[in-house]
Scaffold this motif. Structure first.
Motif, PDB file in Angstrom:
ATOM      1  N   GLY A 480      -7.856   3.481  -1.736  1.00 30.83           N
ATOM      2  CA  GLY A 480      -7.879   3.764  -3.158  1.00 30.83           C
ATOM      3  C   GLY A 480      -7.691   5.209  -3.543  1.00 30.83           C
ATOM      4  O   GLY A 480      -7.906   5.558  -4.697  1.00 30.83           O
ATOM      5  N   SER A 481      -7.299   6.074  -2.650  1.00 32.89           N
ATOM      6  CA  SER A 481      -7.234   7.497  -3.004  1.00 32.89           C
ATOM      7  C   SER A 481      -5.820   8.033  -3.143  1.00 32.89           C
ATOM      8  O   SER A 481      -5.651   9.169  -3.579  1.00 32.89           O
ATOM      9  CB  SER A 481      -7.982   8.328  -1.949  1.00 32.89           C
ATOM     10  N   LEU A 482      -4.790   7.262  -2.770  1.00 31.24           N
ATOM     11  CA  LEU A 482      -3.386   7.689  -2.900  1.00 31.24           C
ATOM     12  C   LEU A 482      -3.156   9.054  -2.258  1.00 31.24           C
ATOM     13  O   LEU A 482      -2.446   9.902  -2.800  1.00 31.24           O
ATOM     14  CB  LEU A 482      -2.973   7.711  -4.382  1.00 31.24           C
ATOM     15  N   CYS A 483      -3.744   9.263  -1.094  1.00 34.94           N
ATOM     16  CA  CYS A 483      -3.685  10.582  -0.464  1.00 34.94           C
ATOM     17  C   CYS A 483      -2.276  10.979  -0.054  1.00 34.94           C
ATOM     18  O   CYS A 483      -1.987  12.169   0.081  1.00 34.94           O
ATOM     19  CB  CYS A 483      -4.576  10.609   0.771  1.00 34.94           C
ATOM     20  N   PHE A 484      -1.403  10.008   0.170  1.00 32.77           N
ATOM     21  CA  PHE A 484      -0.057  10.377   0.602  1.00 32.77           C
ATOM     22  C   PHE A 484       0.736  11.064  -0.509  1.00 32.77           C
ATOM     23  O   PHE A 484       1.837  11.551  -0.276  1.00 32.77           O
ATOM     24  CB  PHE A 484       0.710   9.156   1.120  1.00 32.77           C
ATOM     25  N   CYS A 485       0.179  11.100  -1.712  1.00 32.13           N
ATOM     26  CA  CYS A 485       0.801  11.848  -2.817  1.00 32.13           C
ATOM     27  C   CYS A 485       0.265  13.276  -2.909  1.00 32.13           C
ATOM     28  O   CYS A 485       0.635  14.017  -3.836  1.00 32.13           O
ATOM     29  CB  CYS A 485       0.548  11.134  -4.150  1.00 32.13           C
ATOM     30  N   PHE A 486      -0.581  13.653  -1.990  1.00 32.53           N
ATOM     31  CA  PHE A 486      -1.256  14.943  -2.061  1.00 32.53           C
ATOM     32  C   PHE A 486      -0.262  16.102  -2.140  1.00 32.53           C
ATOM     33  O   PHE A 486      -0.390  16.992  -2.980  1.00 32.53           O
ATOM     34  CB  PHE A 486      -2.156  15.097  -0.830  1.00 32.53           C
ATOM     35  N   ASP A 540       1.553  -0.139   7.173  1.00 32.38           N
ATOM     36  CA  ASP A 540       0.165   0.290   7.091  1.00 32.38           C
ATOM     37  C   ASP A 540       0.157   1.707   6.516  1.00 32.38           C
ATOM     38  O   ASP A 540       1.199   2.199   6.079  1.00 32.38           O
ATOM     39  CB  ASP A 540      -0.519   0.236   8.463  1.00 32.38           C
ATOM     40  N   PHE A 541      -1.009   2.329   6.507  1.00 29.99           N
ATOM     41  CA  PHE A 541      -1.075   3.648   5.871  1.00 29.99           C
ATOM     42  C   PHE A 541      -0.096   4.631   6.506  1.00 29.99           C
ATOM     43  O   PHE A 541       0.604   5.368   5.808  1.00 29.99           O
ATOM     44  CB  PHE A 541      -2.503   4.199   5.960  1.00 29.99           C
ATOM     45  N   ASN A 542      -0.056   4.671   7.832  1.00 31.10           N
ATOM     46  CA  ASN A 542       0.783   5.661   8.505  1.00 31.10           C
ATOM     47  C   ASN A 542       2.264   5.440   8.240  1.00 31.10           C
ATOM     48  O   ASN A 542       3.025   6.393   8.061  1.00 31.10           O
ATOM     49  CB  ASN A 542       0.502   5.663  10.007  1.00 31.10           C
ATOM     50  N   THR A 543       2.702   4.173   8.214  1.00 28.19           N
ATOM     51  CA  THR A 543       4.119   3.924   7.959  1.00 28.19           C
ATOM     52  C   THR A 543       4.461   4.153   6.490  1.00 28.19           C
ATOM     53  O   THR A 543       5.579   4.550   6.168  1.00 28.19           O
ATOM     54  CB  THR A 543       4.501   2.495   8.376  1.00 28.19           C
ATOM     55  N   ILE A 544       3.503   3.901   5.590  1.00 32.42           N
ATOM     56  CA  ILE A 544       3.727   4.256   4.181  1.00 32.42           C
ATOM     57  C   ILE A 544       3.890   5.762   4.055  1.00 32.42           C
ATOM     58  O   ILE A 544       4.801   6.258   3.380  1.00 32.42           O
ATOM     59  CB  ILE A 544       2.563   3.766   3.301  1.00 32.42           C
ATOM     60  N   LEU A 545       3.011   6.498   4.704  1.00 32.96           N
ATOM     61  CA  LEU A 545       3.089   7.954   4.660  1.00 32.96           C
ATOM     62  C   LEU A 545       4.417   8.439   5.226  1.00 32.96           C
ATOM     63  O   LEU A 545       5.062   9.329   4.662  1.00 32.96           O
ATOM     64  CB  LEU A 545       1.929   8.550   5.440  1.00 32.96           C
ATOM     65  N   LYS A 546       4.844   7.848   6.333  1.00 31.28           N
ATOM     66  CA  LYS A 546       6.120   8.229   6.939  1.00 31.28           C
ATOM     67  C   LYS A 546       7.268   7.958   5.973  1.00 31.28           C
ATOM     68  O   LYS A 546       8.172   8.789   5.794  1.00 31.28           O
ATOM     69  CB  LYS A 546       6.324   7.467   8.243  1.00 31.28           C
ATOM     70  N   HIS A 547       7.225   6.807   5.322  1.00 35.28           N
ATOM     71  CA  HIS A 547       8.278   6.469   4.373  1.00 35.28           C
ATOM     72  C   HIS A 547       8.284   7.439   3.196  1.00 35.28           C
ATOM     73  O   HIS A 547       9.356   7.903   2.772  1.00 35.28           O
ATOM     74  CB  HIS A 547       8.089   5.039   3.865  1.00 35.28           C
ATOM     75  N   ILE A 548       7.111   7.757   2.669  1.00 30.07           N
ATOM     76  CA  ILE A 548       7.016   8.684   1.543  1.00 30.07           C
ATOM     77  C   ILE A 548       7.581  10.048   1.921  1.00 30.07           C
ATOM     78  O   ILE A 548       8.342  10.667   1.167  1.00 30.07           O
ATOM     79  CB  ILE A 548       5.559   8.813   1.067  1.00 30.07           C
ATOM     80  N   ASN A 549       7.224  10.533   3.101  1.00 30.57           N
ATOM     81  CA  ASN A 549       7.700  11.855   3.526  1.00 30.57           C
ATOM     82  C   ASN A 549       9.198  11.871   3.773  1.00 30.57           C
ATOM     83  O   ASN A 549       9.852  12.903   3.600  1.00 30.57           O
ATOM     84  CB  ASN A 549       6.958  12.303   4.781  1.00 30.57           C
ATOM     85  N   GLU A 550       9.761  10.737   4.171  1.00 27.55           N
ATOM     86  CA  GLU A 550      11.197  10.667   4.421  1.00 27.55           C
ATOM     87  C   GLU A 550      12.018  10.616   3.137  1.00 27.55           C
ATOM     88  O   GLU A 550      13.246  10.651   3.188  1.00 27.55           O
ATOM     89  CB  GLU A 550      11.514   9.459   5.305  1.00 27.55           C
ATOM     90  N   LEU A 551      11.344  10.543   1.986  1.00 22.95           N
ATOM     91  CA  LEU A 551      12.060  10.600   0.709  1.00 22.95           C
ATOM     92  C   LEU A 551      12.510  12.018   0.368  1.00 22.95           C
ATOM     93  O   LEU A 551      13.300  12.203  -0.563  1.00 22.95           O
ATOM     94  CB  LEU A 551      11.155  10.082  -0.425  1.00 22.95           C
ATOM     95  N   THR A 552      12.030  13.005   1.115  1.00 26.68           N
ATOM     96  CA  THR A 552      12.365  14.397   0.845  1.00 26.68           C
ATOM     97  C   THR A 552      13.874  14.593   0.796  1.00 26.68           C
ATOM     98  O   THR A 552      14.597  14.184   1.701  1.00 26.68           O
ATOM     99  CB  THR A 552      11.761  15.303   1.933  1.00 26.68           C
ATOM    100  N   MET A 553      14.342  15.213  -0.284  1.00 27.06           N
ATOM    101  CA  MET A 553      15.747  15.524  -0.531  1.00 27.06           C
ATOM    102  C   MET A 553      16.617  14.278  -0.765  1.00 27.06           C
ATOM    103  O   MET A 553      17.832  14.389  -0.844  1.00 27.06           O
ATOM    104  CB  MET A 553      16.350  16.354   0.613  1.00 27.06           C
ATOM    105  N   LYS A 554      16.007  13.118  -0.882  1.00 23.81           N
ATOM    106  CA  LYS A 554      16.765  11.894  -1.117  1.00 23.81           C
ATOM    107  C   LYS A 554      16.562  11.336  -2.532  1.00 23.81           C
ATOM    108  O   LYS A 554      17.171  10.326  -2.892  1.00 23.81           O
ATOM    109  CB  LYS A 554      16.371  10.819  -0.099  1.00 23.81           C
ATOM    110  N   LEU A 555      15.710  11.964  -3.310  1.00 26.61           N
ATOM    111  CA  LEU A 555      15.401  11.460  -4.648  1.00 26.61           C
ATOM    112  C   LEU A 555      16.377  12.043  -5.667  1.00 26.61           C
ATOM    113  O   LEU A 555      16.768  13.201  -5.582  1.00 26.61           O
ATOM    114  CB  LEU A 555      13.964  11.839  -5.034  1.00 26.61           C
ATOM    115  N   ASP A 556      16.739  11.216  -6.633  1.00 23.62           N
ATOM    116  CA  ASP A 556      17.607  11.662  -7.728  1.00 23.62           C
ATOM    117  C   ASP A 556      16.727  12.146  -8.876  1.00 23.62           C
ATOM    118  O   ASP A 556      16.005  11.356  -9.491  1.00 23.62           O
ATOM    119  CB  ASP A 556      18.510  10.526  -8.199  1.00 23.62           C
TER     120      ASP A 556
END
Length: 625
Positions: A480-486, A540-556
């Motif tokens: 519940g803390s959405l830490c991967f958005c930190f 799981d949390f780690n793969t979500i975090l990995k996916h979030i971090n891999e969005l770097t430079m790919k967002l419009d």
């Protein structure tokens, strides 16, 4: 190493652990880099530290308490430093033979775990966290600072040999018991050691080495931050076993739990505008802006054309008042220039001898020089050696230390300054623009982390209202803390978009339109854009975090801004919008203490921040009156 290999076993090793000698009356460097190890010698575990330059030497001197019946004396070298917590005592048996030590090698030690009495977290210069070990003889060893992290790994390795339990008197002190102790199960107590870990001090680690923490090893850091937000497992299980226990007042009142979202209307379509391309047409005969709100609206909708940024940014960041005349701005520039160089001469005039006696300034200079050498070096303005842009970056940051003594230098601040310096290409103007930017984000770097935790809570409130299913899925993986958005919130998406896109994004956010927390809506936009990838997957949390971090430079960026504004309009258009969503969006003021109910000060916020692993199956988010 001069000993039987069969009698020696390396259990754990970590480099980058600095020993703080606390030699306050010496001009020598007081932090010595080295290794921390857990070893077994003849089957007996011991904790050892040795300096990097001392590798290959014989085993370090052994520190231990004198047993009854032992007749030999102990030599004690004592330097109390500034505080009792920083007393440095090196106790060595006279009759023990060991290799001679000199310089930093004299600080090497080996402490049998049977002689370890306690661990204490202490805080010293530059806001660093230190671990202080104390032997059963009552002697604290020199404090250790884990510059590259690793305290959690060390404590887990120690956990195989000893039990750690928090002192009921001192929350920073953890007492050591033998592993075969007949005392109660202290397993949950070990989880409380996250307060000793790097993660509980994530902002301080970011201050001192953001690249090795937030940017370089973000998966590890985010897990630590998540642990810092999660309430101790012991507290959860205790409440479950004894429902009659009274809940303690929450540190962050005002949040209640609900398990459903709100009914929102359709999301409206919005469009982006063209960049601001005209400036003179907004000025009257005296150079005063006729319609500042119109200018800010144009910037919000389309950004600013590059050739106007240098001028407009000075208004957005408060260097010039919006209603100032050309003549007033000339005077402001003159006064600000004088003030800047008065502050600059303060650190420029410090002699080497003076700086040797000023550890704080010396530390700031060292951090700045290291940070400058690795900031946006792919940008032509900062690339290459002996680049004048790097000199400007260094000088502005050093002067900021004189401007804001309380905050000083925060490593990573160069990431905030470099785009400003790139646009203004002026030392004085970039400095004052930086102060305006820091006025908006300085709370992100506060040691308490309260502002970051509050923003993550607010993000959870918004996401629950927008997409309960997505929020519940992410909550189930992230307590519940959405830490991967930190990282997004910490430095305003600096690492998620290209350099040019960051210029546009930041000038949009600086308008503070349509609300102060528009950056949270940008985070919601990004999360919703990844909904299909996240929900229904095996993440799981780690793969979500990995996916979030891999969005770097790919967002419009334009798509993200469109969606974020549409989200804002959708929420504002809801007639029954919950009060706490309105508070996040700035549509109403927070309730006064007299208006808050006793329920709002319950422990529900703690449950929102994160449930213990293996806790309730359903996710909870703040409810609204």
């Amino acid at each position: 190493m001069g000993e039987n290999v069969e009698d020696y076993k390396l259990i754990f090793e970590k480099e980058g652990v600095y020993l703080h000698t606390n030699a306050k009356r010496s001009v020598q460097e007081t932090s010595i880099p080295g290794f921390i190890r857990i070893v077994e010698r003849a089957g007996q575990p011991a904790l050892e530290w040795s300096p990097l330059e001392d590798e290959g030497r014989s085993a370090p001197a052994v520190l231990y308490s004198k047993k009854d019946g032992e007749g030999s004396e102990e030599d004690t070298n004592f330097d109390p430093g500034y505080e009792p917590d920083w007393a440095v005592i090196s106790t060595v048996k006279k009759d023990r033979e060991h290799a001679p030590v000199k310089d930093s090698g004299q600080w090497a030690f080996s402490l049998p775990l049977s002689e370890l009495y306690s661990l204490r977290r202490a805080r010293f210069s530059l806001g660093r966290n230190f671990m202080v070990l104390t032997s059963r003889g009552g002697h604290p060893l020199p404090p250790l600072h884990f510059h590259r992290g690793g305290t959690r790994e060390l404590l887990r390795a120690l956990h195989h040999y000893i039990i750690l339990d928090q002192s009921p008197v001192d929350g920073r002190l953890f007492l050591v018991y033998p592993r075969d102790s007949s005392s109660a199960d202290f397993g949950p107590s070990f989880d409380k050691l996250h307060i000793l870990d790097d993660g509980s001090d994530i902002v301080t680690r970011f201050i001192h080495d953001p690249y090795a923490t937030t940017f370089g090893g973000f998966s590890k850091v985010t897990n630590f931050f998540r642990a810092a937000l999660r309430p101790p497992e012991a507290a959860v299980s205790r409440s479950a076993q004894d429902p009659g226990l009274t809940s303690q007042p929450d540190d962050e009142p005002g949040f209640e739990l609900i398990t459903c979202g709100v009914e929102l209307g359709p999301r409206p379509q919005v469009t982006r505008g063209r960049p601001l391309v005209q400036w003179e047409e907004f000025l009257d005969s005296e150079g005063r802006l006729n319609d500042p709100e119109k200018v800010k609206d144009l910037v919000f909708r389309g950004g600013i054309t590059p050739n106007l940024r240098k001028e407009v940014w000075k208004f957005l960041l408060g260097f010039y008042p919006w209603k100032s005349t050309s003549k007033e701005r000339e005077e402001i520039l003159r006064v600000k220039t004088d003030e800047y160089f008065r502050m600059k001469v303060q650190w420029k005039s410090v002699s080497e001898e003076q700086e040797m006696r000023n550890s704080l300034l010396r530390g700031y200079r060292s951090l700045i020089e290291r940070d400058v050498n690795r900031t946006d070096r792919n940008n032509t303005f900062f690339s290459g050696n002996d680049n004048p842009g790097l000199t400007l970056l260094h000088d502005v940051l050093m002067t900021y230390c004189m401007y804001n003594f309380d905050l000083g230098y925060v490593q990573g601040m160069s990431d905030l300054l470099s785009p400003i310096l790139f646009v203004t290409q002026n030392e004085v103007e970039s400095f004052w623009c930086l102060t305006g930017f820091m006025d908006l984000v300085h709370q992100n770097f506060e040691e308490s982390q309260e502002a970051m935790k509050q923003q993550l809570l607010q993000l959870s409130i918004l996401l629950k209202a927008l997409d309960p299913e997505l929020c519940d899925f992410l909550d189930s993986q992230d307590s519940g803390s959405l830490c991967f958005c930190f990282r997004w919130l910490l430095i305003w998406f600096k690492r998620e978009f290209s350099f040019e896109d960051i210029l546009t994004l930041w000038e949009v956010l600086w308008t503070q339109l349509p609300c102060d927390n528009f950056h949270l809506l940008i985070a919601c936009s990004i999360l919703e854009s990844q909904r299909g990838e996240l929900i229904g997957s095996d993440h799981d949390f780690n793969t979500i975090l990995k996916h979030i971090n891999e969005l770097t430079m790919k967002l419009d960026l334009q798509s993200v801004l469109l969606d974020a504004e549409a989200i804002y309009r959708q929420l504002v258009g809801c007639k029954d919008l919950p009060r706490q969503v309105k508070q996040v969006l700035g549509l109403c003021s927070p309730p006064s203490p007299a208006e808050e109910s006793s329920d709002s000060q319950s422990s529900e916020t703690e449950r929102l921040l994160g449930q213990a692993e293996g806790g309730a199956a359903s996710s909870h988010v703040p409810s609204y009156p």
